[in-house]
Design a protein around this motif. Sequence first.
Motif, PDB file in Angstrom:
ATOM      1  N   THR A  24     -17.038  14.425  -5.878  1.00  0.00           N
ATOM      2  CA  THR A  24     -16.878  14.999  -4.560  1.00  0.00           C
ATOM      3  C   THR A  24     -15.596  15.251  -4.458  1.00  0.00           C
ATOM      4  O   THR A  24     -14.725  14.751  -4.581  1.00  0.00           O
ATOM      5  N   ARG A  25     -15.553  16.014  -3.642  1.00  0.00           N
ATOM      6  CA  ARG A  25     -14.285  16.042  -2.646  1.00  0.00           C
ATOM      7  C   ARG A  25     -13.039  15.022  -1.909  1.00  0.00           C
ATOM      8  O   ARG A  25     -12.570  14.480  -2.387  1.00  0.00           O
ATOM      9  N   ARG A  26     -14.077  14.122  -1.342  1.00  0.00           N
ATOM     10  CA  ARG A  26     -13.482  12.879  -0.807  1.00  0.00           C
ATOM     11  C   ARG A  26     -13.484  12.135  -2.141  1.00  0.00           C
ATOM     12  O   ARG A  26     -12.558  11.061  -1.672  1.00  0.00           O
ATOM     13  N   GLU A  27     -14.778  11.730  -3.123  1.00  0.00           N
ATOM     14  CA  GLU A  27     -14.197  11.076  -3.626  1.00  0.00           C
ATOM     15  C   GLU A  27     -12.500  10.803  -4.828  1.00  0.00           C
ATOM     16  O   GLU A  27     -11.715  10.262  -5.005  1.00  0.00           O
ATOM     17  N   THR A  31      -9.830   8.882  -4.691  1.00  0.00           N
ATOM     18  CA  THR A  31      -9.312   8.252  -5.958  1.00  0.00           C
ATOM     19  C   THR A  31      -7.745   8.339  -6.011  1.00  0.00           C
ATOM     20  O   THR A  31      -7.015   7.511  -6.868  1.00  0.00           O
ATOM     21  N   THR A  32      -7.076   9.835  -5.790  1.00  0.00           N
ATOM     22  CA  THR A  32      -5.569  10.060  -5.471  1.00  0.00           C
ATOM     23  C   THR A  32      -4.567   9.074  -4.732  1.00  0.00           C
ATOM     24  O   THR A  32      -3.704   8.520  -5.636  1.00  0.00           O
ATOM     25  N   VAL A  33      -5.521   9.106  -3.708  1.00  0.00           N
ATOM     26  CA  VAL A  33      -4.784   8.419  -3.192  1.00  0.00           C
ATOM     27  C   VAL A  33      -4.883   6.186  -3.730  1.00  0.00           C
ATOM     28  O   VAL A  33      -3.229   5.749  -3.367  1.00  0.00           O
ATOM     29  N   THR A  34      -6.000   5.426  -4.054  1.00  0.00           N
ATOM     30  CA  THR A  34      -5.535   4.811  -4.951  1.00  0.00           C
ATOM     31  C   THR A  34      -4.231   5.000  -5.661  1.00  0.00           C
ATOM     32  O   THR A  34      -3.809   3.970  -6.211  1.00  0.00           O
ATOM     33  N   VAL A  35      -4.802   5.875  -6.915  1.00  0.00           N
ATOM     34  CA  VAL A  35      -3.805   5.710  -7.968  1.00  0.00           C
ATOM     35  C   VAL A  35      -2.258   6.208  -7.292  1.00  0.00           C
ATOM     36  O   VAL A  35      -1.465   4.977  -7.796  1.00  0.00           O
ATOM     37  N   LEU A  36      -1.779   6.694  -6.387  1.00  0.00           N
ATOM     38  CA  LEU A  36      -0.680   6.669  -5.636  1.00  0.00           C
ATOM     39  C   LEU A  36       0.127   5.114  -5.077  1.00  0.00           C
ATOM     40  O   LEU A  36       1.011   4.841  -5.299  1.00  0.00           O
ATOM     41  N   VAL A  37      -0.726   4.854  -4.673  1.00  0.00           N
ATOM     42  CA  VAL A  37      -0.702   3.571  -4.188  1.00  0.00           C
ATOM     43  C   VAL A  37      -0.013   2.692  -4.788  1.00  0.00           C
ATOM     44  O   VAL A  37       0.690   1.336  -5.436  1.00  0.00           O
TER      45      VAL A  37
END
Length: 65
Positions: A24-27, A31-37
């Motif tokens: 989904t868009r939320r997932e 995931t994108t924010v987690t990778v960036l962090v």
Amino acid sequence: MAKTSPAQFVRQVRQEVAKVTWPTRRETAVTTVTVLVMVFIAALFFFVVDQALSFGVRQILGLGG
């Protein structure tokens, strides 16, 4: 191995794509924010280790100011 006709190939591809579970868009956002962090944390870690090793080498070689 038997040759597959282009039409049969397209049907098989459509069947396989239908099995895919798309995020989904939320997932995707989470995931994108987690990778960036995690990239930021890894970069900070390697920066600190690099600075520590650089300091150690300068002290050993007597290049420290």
